[in-house]
Design a protein around this motif. Structure first.
Motif, mmCIF file in Angstrom:
data_model
loop_
_atom_site.group_PDB
_atom_site.id
_atom_site.type_symbol
_atom_site.label_atom_id
_atom_site.label_comp_id
_atom_site.label_asym_id
_atom_site.label_seq_id
_atom_site.Cartn_x
_atom_site.Cartn_y
_atom_site.Cartn_z
ATOM 1 N N ASP A 150 0.843 -1.192 0.000
ATOM 2 C CA ASP A 150 0.000 0.000 0.000
ATOM 3 C C ASP A 150 0.880 1.243 0.000
ATOM 4 N N ASN A 151 0.420 2.272 -0.701
ATOM 5 C CA ASN A 151 1.134 3.542 -0.726
ATOM 6 C C ASN A 151 0.566 4.426 0.371
ATOM 7 N N ALA A 152 1.334 4.583 1.443
ATOM 8 C CA ALA A 152 0.860 5.362 2.587
ATOM 9 C C ALA A 152 0.843 6.850 2.279
ATOM 10 N N ALA A 153 1.515 7.271 1.219
ATOM 11 C CA ALA A 153 1.590 8.690 0.889
ATOM 12 C C ALA A 153 0.439 9.142 -0.004
ATOM 13 N N GLU A 154 -0.222 8.224 -0.680
ATOM 14 C CA GLU A 154 -1.305 8.570 -1.602
ATOM 15 C C GLU A 154 -2.560 7.777 -1.249
ATOM 16 N N GLU A 155 -3.623 8.492 -0.915
ATOM 17 C CA GLU A 155 -4.872 7.829 -0.535
ATOM 18 C C GLU A 155 -5.459 7.098 -1.740
ATOM 19 N N GLY A 156 -5.892 5.874 -1.522
ATOM 20 C CA GLY A 156 -6.531 5.106 -2.580
ATOM 21 C C GLY A 156 -5.599 4.201 -3.352
ATOM 22 N N TYR A 157 -4.295 4.384 -3.185
ATOM 23 C CA TYR A 157 -3.352 3.520 -3.889
ATOM 24 C C TYR A 157 -3.007 2.329 -2.998
ATOM 25 N N LYS A 158 -3.656 1.222 -3.278
ATOM 26 C CA LYS A 158 -3.462 0.019 -2.482
ATOM 27 C C LYS A 158 -3.051 -1.139 -3.395
ATOM 28 N N HIS A 159 -2.430 -2.130 -2.801
ATOM 29 C CA HIS A 159 -2.143 -3.368 -3.530
ATOM 30 C C HIS A 159 -1.277 -3.097 -4.768
ATOM 31 N N ILE A 160 -0.244 -2.277 -4.612
ATOM 32 C CA ILE A 160 0.596 -1.866 -5.747
ATOM 33 C C ILE A 160 1.728 -2.867 -5.957
ATOM 34 N N PRO A 161 1.943 -3.347 -7.175
ATOM 35 C CA PRO A 161 3.087 -4.230 -7.443
ATOM 36 C C PRO A 161 4.396 -3.525 -7.082
ATOM 37 N N SER A 162 5.159 -4.144 -6.205
ATOM 38 C CA SER A 162 6.367 -3.515 -5.667
ATOM 39 C C SER A 162 7.470 -4.545 -5.503
ATOM 40 N N CYS A 163 8.695 -4.052 -5.439
ATOM 41 C CA CYS A 163 9.807 -4.949 -5.128
ATOM 42 C C CYS A 163 10.983 -4.139 -4.615
ATOM 43 N N TRP A 164 11.809 -4.778 -3.800
ATOM 44 C CA TRP A 164 13.111 -4.212 -3.444
ATOM 45 C C TRP A 164 14.134 -5.318 -3.607
ATOM 46 N N TYR A 165 15.386 -4.951 -3.799
ATOM 47 C CA TYR A 165 16.363 -5.964 -4.177
ATOM 48 C C TYR A 165 17.795 -5.460 -3.985
ATOM 49 N N ALA A 166 18.717 -6.403 -3.965
ATOM 50 C CA ALA A 166 20.148 -6.108 -3.965
ATOM 51 C C ALA A 166 20.804 -7.046 -4.966
ATOM 52 N N PHE A 167 21.872 -6.576 -5.629
ATOM 53 C CA PHE A 167 22.526 -7.429 -6.620
ATOM 54 C C PHE A 167 24.004 -7.069 -6.754
ATOM 55 N N THR A 168 24.771 -8.013 -7.270
ATOM 56 C CA THR A 168 26.205 -7.813 -7.480
ATOM 57 C C THR A 168 26.691 -8.752 -8.580
ATOM 58 N N GLN A 169 27.725 -8.313 -9.289
ATOM 59 C CA GLN A 169 28.359 -9.181 -10.270
ATOM 60 C C GLN A 169 29.531 -9.938 -9.661
ATOM 61 N N SER A 170 29.837 -9.626 -8.417
ATOM 62 C CA SER A 170 30.997 -10.238 -7.756
ATOM 63 C C SER A 170 30.666 -11.638 -7.237
ATOM 64 N N ASN A 171 31.681 -12.499 -7.247
ATOM 65 C CA ASN A 171 31.564 -13.820 -6.620
ATOM 66 C C ASN A 171 32.246 -13.848 -5.258
ATOM 67 N N ASP A 172 32.732 -12.690 -4.817
ATOM 68 C CA ASP A 172 33.418 -12.592 -3.534
ATOM 69 C C ASP A 172 32.446 -12.867 -2.392
ATOM 70 N N ALA A 173 32.893 -13.639 -1.389
ATOM 71 C CA ALA A 173 32.012 -14.036 -0.280
ATOM 72 C C ALA A 173 31.483 -12.827 0.485
ATOM 73 N N GLU A 174 32.325 -11.819 0.716
ATOM 74 C CA GLU A 174 31.882 -10.635 1.453
ATOM 75 C C GLU A 174 30.853 -9.837 0.658
ATOM 76 N N ALA A 175 31.047 -9.752 -0.647
ATOM 77 C CA ALA A 175 30.087 -9.034 -1.482
ATOM 78 C C ALA A 175 28.738 -9.746 -1.490
ATOM 79 N N LEU A 176 28.767 -11.076 -1.585
ATOM 80 C CA LEU A 176 27.519 -11.847 -1.581
ATOM 81 C C LEU A 176 26.806 -11.730 -0.233
ATOM 82 N N GLU A 177 27.590 -11.681 0.848
ATOM 83 C CA GLU A 177 26.984 -11.509 2.176
ATOM 84 C C GLU A 177 26.368 -10.120 2.301
ATOM 85 N N MET A 178 27.055 -9.097 1.780
ATOM 86 C CA MET A 178 26.510 -7.739 1.800
ATOM 87 C C MET A 178 25.212 -7.679 1.013
ATOM 88 N N MET A 179 25.165 -8.364 -0.125
ATOM 89 C CA MET A 179 23.955 -8.403 -0.937
ATOM 90 C C MET A 179 22.795 -9.017 -0.148
#
Length: 232
Positions: free
Chosen positions: A188-217
């Protein structure tokens, strides 16, 4: 005479057995403190790490009425800015093992705003509007394009909403595959009245195979589950 010899032999066996048991018991006693101390140190280390993460100060970004936490050590990606991507992209880690973190919502798919339509979480990874936004971020910082290949998925809870967690990779046109962890949900968009059930996503990504980078991701993608809050 035979009885006497037999008694002596039995006594010797009993003494030998007792001595062996005593030695084993003594050895166990000597080993126990070291084992206990190691276990105690491990427990203390885990507790300290959990406490440190809980007490860590977190900066927030107002994402349509949801305060999304920005992982420690990350800052706005100048690389993404130069490629004319919105500011909602952060980067962190070593230059050769960079990790990126971002989030997106789409309003163009208006039918998804109606919960009565019965849309499922499993539809979101195939939603073109979200996919286009992801590819735009990938192209901006990794010079690639491609679809997300799902390696594993699970369901979690985010601020009272069920979300789909996806671990996978994106095979680019050149260079190494991109590792990505995405959380999809209808928010739901708490900033705009009436905007509910909005397709959303958050994510992290890296091209590194380093263990620390993957853990940070992993840590960056998981952080909103415990740190996100409504914007005041």
């Amino acid at each position: 005479m035979k009885k006497g010899i037999f008694a002596i032999c039995m006594a010797a066996v009993m003494l030998t057995g007792c001595g062996s048991t005593a030695g084993s018991s003594e050895s166990s006693k000597n080993d126990a403190p070291a084992t206990t101390a190691a276990a105690q140190q491990e427990t203390e280390a885990e507790t300290e790490a959990a406490t440190s993460q809980e007490d860590e100060e977190v900066e927030y970004y107002d994402w349509y009425g949801i305060d999304m936490p920005i992982p420690s050590g990350m800052e706005i990606s100048n690389l993404a800015r130069r490629q004319h991507v919105l500011n909602e992209c952060w980067e962190g880690g070593e230059p050769s093992d960079m990790v990126f973190y971002s989030f997106d919502q789409v309003y163009s798919e208006s039918e998804y705003l109606d919960e009565s339509q019965g849309h499922t979480l499993e539809e979101l990874p195939e939603l073109k509007a979200l996919g286009d936004r992801l590819v735009t971020k990938f192209n901006a910082v990794c010079q690639c394009a491609g679809r997300v290949t799902v390696d594993s998925s699970s369901k979690e809870t985010f601020m009272g909403h069920e979300v789909l967690c996806v671990n996978g990779t994106v095979v680019p046109t050149v260079d190494d595959p991109i590792h990505i962890k995405i959380y999809y949900g209808y928010l739901d968009n708490a900033a705009e009245e009436g905007y509910k059930h909005i397709p959303s996503c958050w994510y992290a990504f890296t091209q590194s195979n380093d263990a620390e980078a993957l853990e940070m991701m992993e840590n960056a993608a998981d952080l909103p589950l415990t740190k996100a809050k409504l914007h005041e």
